[in-house]
Design a protein around this motif. Structure first.
Motif, PDB file in Angstrom:
ATOM      1  N   PHE A  30       0.539   5.238 -10.669  1.00 16.72           N
ATOM      2  CA  PHE A  30       0.914   5.816  -9.381  1.00 16.72           C
ATOM      3  C   PHE A  30       1.302   7.278  -9.480  1.00 16.72           C
ATOM      4  O   PHE A  30       0.679   8.139  -8.621  1.00 16.72           O
ATOM      5  N   SER A  81       0.875  -1.219   0.080  1.00 18.86           N
ATOM      6  CA  SER A  81       0.208  -0.048  -0.029  1.00 18.86           C
ATOM      7  C   SER A  81       0.865   1.300   0.077  1.00 18.86           C
ATOM      8  O   SER A  81       1.992   1.181   0.331  1.00 18.86           O
ATOM      9  N   PRO A  82       0.299   2.475  -0.504  1.00 19.70           N
ATOM     10  CA  PRO A  82       1.094   3.707  -0.499  1.00 19.70           C
ATOM     11  C   PRO A  82       1.332   4.237   0.893  1.00 19.70           C
ATOM     12  O   PRO A  82       0.554   4.178   1.601  1.00 19.70           O
ATOM     13  N   TRP A 129       5.466   3.736  -3.121  1.00 22.26           N
ATOM     14  CA  TRP A 129       4.604   2.561  -3.488  1.00 22.26           C
ATOM     15  C   TRP A 129       5.784   1.809  -3.950  1.00 22.26           C
ATOM     16  O   TRP A 129       7.001   2.139  -4.653  1.00 22.26           O
ATOM     17  N   THR A 130       5.919   0.377  -3.545  1.00 20.93           N
ATOM     18  CA  THR A 130       6.627  -0.543  -3.954  1.00 20.93           C
ATOM     19  C   THR A 130       6.060  -1.478  -5.160  1.00 20.93           C
ATOM     20  O   THR A 130       5.071  -1.954  -4.856  1.00 20.93           O
ATOM     21  N   GLN A 172       2.289   8.030   2.665  1.00 17.23           N
ATOM     22  CA  GLN A 172       2.184   9.315   2.525  1.00 17.23           C
ATOM     23  C   GLN A 172       2.332  10.152   3.736  1.00 17.23           C
ATOM     24  O   GLN A 172       1.919   9.835   4.837  1.00 17.23           O
TER      25      GLN A 172
END
Length: 151
Positions: free
Chosen positions: A28, A3-4, A13-14, A6
């Motif tokens: 993304f 998940s992102p 993001w991976t 922030q």
């Protein structure tokens, strides 16, 4: 896919290190750009950022190592955006001159041409490649402040 993450100025993001992830990384970053003041109202700058993300993430997929790569979008201030791509590959980017017949080899030249600055460095077991774009002057921005004369 993770998940992102922030914070006030960082989106990350991976992605799996495989070819379809290049398009996912572009998507993304495209989703992040409306939150970046210097890019929000400038379509040309938005397209430039997406193109450069495509080039740098393609390099991570083709020349990196490990199972994943990380894309970070950092907004150090309202006029700048820095995108960093991390992978576990030990080799550093090596600019080359592409011929008209070559399918690749233009990514670093595009960074030189379109980014305000770019750099690479060893990080952990691999490397990070980063580029920064800066907002154009207010006069050339499409969403510049509108001044309305009062009657």
């Amino acid at each position: 896919m993770a998940s992102p993450a922030q914070s006030a100025a960082l989106f990350a993001w991976t992605f799996p290190r495989e070819p379809p992830s290049v398009a996912l990384a572009r998507a993304f970053v495209s989703d992040v750009l409306p939150h970046v003041p210097c890019v929000r109202c400038n379509e040309e700058l938005r397209q430039t950022v997406v193109l450069l993300v495509s080039e740098v993430t393609t390099n991570a997929v083709r020349h990196g190592a490990g199972s994943h790569f990380l894309v970070e979008c950092q907004v150090p201030d309202p006029t700048r955006l820095t995108v960093t791509v991390h992978d576990d590959g030990p080799g550093l980017p090596c600019p080359r001159v592409a011929t008209a017949e070559d399918e690749g080899g233009r990514g670093l030249a595009l960074l030189d041409l379109l980014a305000d600055e770019w750099r690479y460095e060893h990080r952990g077991p691999g490397k990070a490649v980063a580029f920064t774009v800066t907002a154009p002057t207010l006069r050339s921005r499409k969403c510049a402040v509108r001044v309305t004369a009062l009657p």
